[in-house]
Enzyme design. Sequence first.
Site, mmCIF file in Angstrom:
data_model
loop_
_atom_site.group_PDB
_atom_site.id
_atom_site.type_symbol
_atom_site.label_atom_id
_atom_site.label_comp_id
_atom_site.label_asym_id
_atom_site.label_seq_id
_atom_site.Cartn_x
_atom_site.Cartn_y
_atom_site.Cartn_z
ATOM 1 N N HIS A 56 38.717 52.682 44.122
ATOM 2 C CA HIS A 56 38.571 51.255 43.826
ATOM 3 C C HIS A 56 37.456 50.660 44.678
ATOM 4 O O HIS A 56 37.624 50.417 45.870
ATOM 5 C CB HIS A 56 39.883 50.516 44.102
ATOM 6 C CG HIS A 56 39.880 49.090 43.639
ATOM 7 N ND1 HIS A 56 40.688 48.632 42.622
ATOM 8 C CD2 HIS A 56 39.167 48.015 44.041
ATOM 9 C CE1 HIS A 56 40.478 47.339 42.423
ATOM 10 N NE2 HIS A 56 39.543 46.943 43.290
ATOM 11 N N HIS A 58 33.608 48.055 44.191
ATOM 12 C CA HIS A 58 32.758 47.230 43.327
ATOM 13 C C HIS A 58 31.304 47.511 43.698
ATOM 14 O O HIS A 58 30.709 46.802 44.526
ATOM 15 C CB HIS A 58 33.099 45.750 43.507
ATOM 16 C CG HIS A 58 34.476 45.383 43.059
ATOM 17 N ND1 HIS A 58 34.723 44.731 41.867
ATOM 18 C CD2 HIS A 58 35.692 45.600 43.637
ATOM 19 C CE1 HIS A 58 36.031 44.544 41.734
ATOM 20 N NE2 HIS A 58 36.644 45.067 42.803
ATOM 21 N N GLN A 151 35.931 39.675 35.742
ATOM 22 C CA GLN A 151 36.160 38.984 37.008
ATOM 23 C C GLN A 151 36.670 37.554 36.835
ATOM 24 O O GLN A 151 37.514 37.083 37.604
ATOM 25 C CB GLN A 151 34.859 38.959 37.819
ATOM 26 C CG GLN A 151 34.915 38.172 39.122
ATOM 27 C CD GLN A 151 35.686 38.874 40.213
ATOM 28 O OE1 GLN A 151 35.204 39.816 40.819
ATOM 29 N NE2 GLN A 151 36.904 38.435 40.478
#
Length: 415
Positions: A56, A58, A151
């Site tokens: 996980h 970004h 998002q």
Amino acid sequence: MQIINARLRHQAALHSLTMVDGRFTAIQAQSGPLAPQSGQYDAQGLLACAPFIEPHIHLDAALTAGEPNWNQSGTLFEGIERWAERKPLLSEADIRRRVHETLELLIGQGVQHVRTHADISDPSLVGLKTLCALRDELKEKIHLQVVAFPQEGLLSYEGGLALMEEAIEVGADVIGGIPHFEYTRELGVASMQQVIALAVKHDKLVDVHCDETDDGQSRFLEVLAYETLKAGLGPRVTASHTTAMHSYDNAYCSKLFRLLKRADLNFIACPTESIHLQGRFDSYPKRRGVTRVKELDKAGLNVCLGQDSIFDPWYSLGNGKLLRTLDFGLHICQMMGHQDFSRALDFITDHSARTLQIADYGIAVGNPGNLILLDGEDDYSVLRRQGDVRLSVRQGQIIAQRPAAPLLTPPWLSA
């Protein structure tokens, strides 16, 4: 390639590991230490382990902290605001530069598999498109999975559902969601139903930012679990964060865990991020802000740990070291018994492999010749020393190597 004098997890003997044409062809126990021959790599008793997995992160936002403004409050929602300011500055060249730099950091720390979220609350989809292109370009060096992550909401963001469909067409591997950020509970529930329906329709994995809040009334995990159970997707679905669980009462959790075990979905906790983003509305006592990792694990549910961010609007630190994340996680979740230490590496290896649905993972004859050498003899010593990854091998080829750190003599002993 052949590696000699290596230790394997949960085994006492030294081993020799042989790789031919990118796969393990022999794994043999040694009766004792061997003298290295030409072409052999001497592990010198260090622990050989399956590569680390970052489940996980970004990558589209990595290395953007302070651009154009810093998250002064340190909160989750100001982080979203700061990221909204940064998004207009995104370009393919910008993303490529930062992703390459971040991946080099991760590779140097033993990571060979990464699941990255890409914000699709952006009509250009430049982040997702760039990450999908990099996934294909870098597949010999690192395995990337790309999550289409809404998002700003799948249903609350104008055109969000159409952007998700486009992201799937572009080539997203995983469908994401963020139900607690939708405008209403009804929209949050509907978004989970849509996510699961899209996963069934397009044969995709699912990874939802679920209940990443202190609000004990945020209960979208039960919706995701029920929809997963109904669709029969089981381990193809992941609930990330689930930090509201730290505010659920035990009576509700007793009921919830029954459903979670039947649904058989995965969990990802990001302890370094959650410990500082959550509990922001508390004075004292102050909540730790991390989901019930210990209880989920004890219940037999699959839980893994990720970093979430590296120097971005939500987290302005980070160095790519999953061993640091593991160290934080065990401390925060009070998993400090020796039985926890003895299998600690599971949370950044085997458990994450199940979450990412990686086939042929691990050190076994016939599997891809992927491994790392760690500074220690077992899980406990590796965790305690927090040393660097000494070697990373992918398909039988060395992709990262670091010599042992020299022993320094204190100045008061050097005279």
